[in-house]
Scaffold this active site. Sequence first.
Site, PDB file in Angstrom:
ATOM      1  CB  CYS A 101      21.936 -24.039  27.329  1.00 12.92           C
ATOM      2  SG  CYS A 101      20.121 -24.386  28.298  1.00 12.92           S
ATOM      3  CB  ALA A 102      23.906 -19.360  23.963  1.00 19.26           C
ATOM      4  N   PRO A 104      29.500 -22.498  25.436  1.00 18.06           N
ATOM      5  CG  PRO A 104      31.657 -23.291  24.761  1.00 18.06           C
ATOM      6  CD  PRO A 104      30.288 -23.665  25.342  1.00 18.06           C
ATOM      7  N   GLY A 105      29.377 -20.723  23.020  1.00 22.69           N
ATOM      8  CA  GLY A 105      29.061 -20.120  21.763  1.00 22.69           C
ATOM      9  C   GLY A 105      29.305 -20.693  20.385  1.00 22.69           C
ATOM     10  N   GLY A 106      29.689 -21.919  20.589  1.00 23.33           N
ATOM     11  CA  GLY A 106      30.142 -22.744  19.238  1.00 23.33           C
ATOM     12  C   GLY A 106      28.996 -23.021  18.413  1.00 23.33           C
ATOM     13  CD  GLU A 124      25.455 -20.021  29.894  1.00 21.74           C
ATOM     14  OE1 GLU A 124      25.525 -20.525  31.102  1.00 21.74           O
ATOM     15  OE2 GLU A 124      25.446 -20.968  28.704  1.00 21.74           O
ATOM     16  CG  ASP A 155      16.110 -19.849  35.637  1.00 21.83           C
ATOM     17  OD1 ASP A 155      16.250 -20.780  35.001  1.00 21.83           O
ATOM     18  OD2 ASP A 155      16.150 -20.138  36.883  1.00 21.83           O
ATOM     19  CG  ASP A 173      24.190 -27.881  23.617  1.00 19.42           C
ATOM     20  OD1 ASP A 173      24.097 -29.156  23.486  1.00 19.42           O
ATOM     21  OD2 ASP A 173      25.489 -27.126  23.618  1.00 19.42           O
ATOM     22  CB  CYS A 227      28.099 -33.666  25.232  1.00 19.52           C
ATOM     23  SG  CYS A 227      28.512 -32.509  26.587  1.00 19.52           S
TER      24      CYS A 227
END
Length: 299
Positions: A101-102, A104-106, A124, A155, A173, A227
């Site tokens: 689930c990459a 926004p890429g951080g 994603e 998916d 993530d 998070c």
Amino acid sequence: MLWYVLTSPSCWQHAVLLNRFNYPFELEKDLHLKGYHTLFQGSLPYYPKSMKCYLSRIPSRMPSERHQIGNLKKYYLLNAASLLPVLALELRDGEKVLDLCAAPGGKSVALLQCAHPGYLHCNEYDSLRSKWLRQTLESFIPPPFVNVIKVSELDGREVGDVQPETFDKVLVDAPCSNDRSWLFSSDSQKAACRISQRRNLPVLQIELLRSAVKALRPGGLLVYSTCTLSKAENQDVISEILNSCSNMMPVDIKEMARTCSQDFTFAPTGQECGLLVIPDKGKAWGPMYVAKLKKSRTI
């Protein structure tokens, strides 16, 4: 104090992750002069010298760099706790890694600060977030390394069936209730919608983890992160996977919490394989839950 920090942007802190592919030596000198110090000054079990992240004890934020085609950014601003799942993965050169689930890429960018993977699959499902992910990678990673990166919009619940036992390391993530942004929102309609979503999230998270287990090779490591402070989305999800997947074993990461206590405040999780960073005054990082599992080798 926890809720005050979560709902008070004036208390929020931002860490500065330097980009090793366009290293900002002058910026690093300036950060030292301003009193910034390197994150993880203790000796973590795994901490690559190529990763450099700086933070200040006082709330502050540097300006974000603008995306410019052909020019690599020098630094990435992030919640310092988001580096913990990346480090827990213990990425080595040449390994195949999946960021399920990459966007926004951080974390994908941070993984590439740690090592040179043989193959990095950044997935994603959401098309708009996938565009954001592609732009982030383009902003930080030079063309030669882009050749080992694949970005997909699958998916995540189906990736394990598409690529079974392919990856040495898998990061999940997961989509979660994101307490920091949800608590800060004042939109009552959105809040009602989010409460409804919150009930359904553990089901999705478990399905994503089952897919990740399938995609992981025997002997490989899986790291799950959110998070949120929600036990239903954290410990309960991991307990369900451990109870239902006999080939998955918990990995003790208590040492990571002990080593990082100078920079983070941790809450008890009741799990040796899980840790939870909670925001605190002067350490306004998190929330961030991290759990580490290993897939047993077939006999």
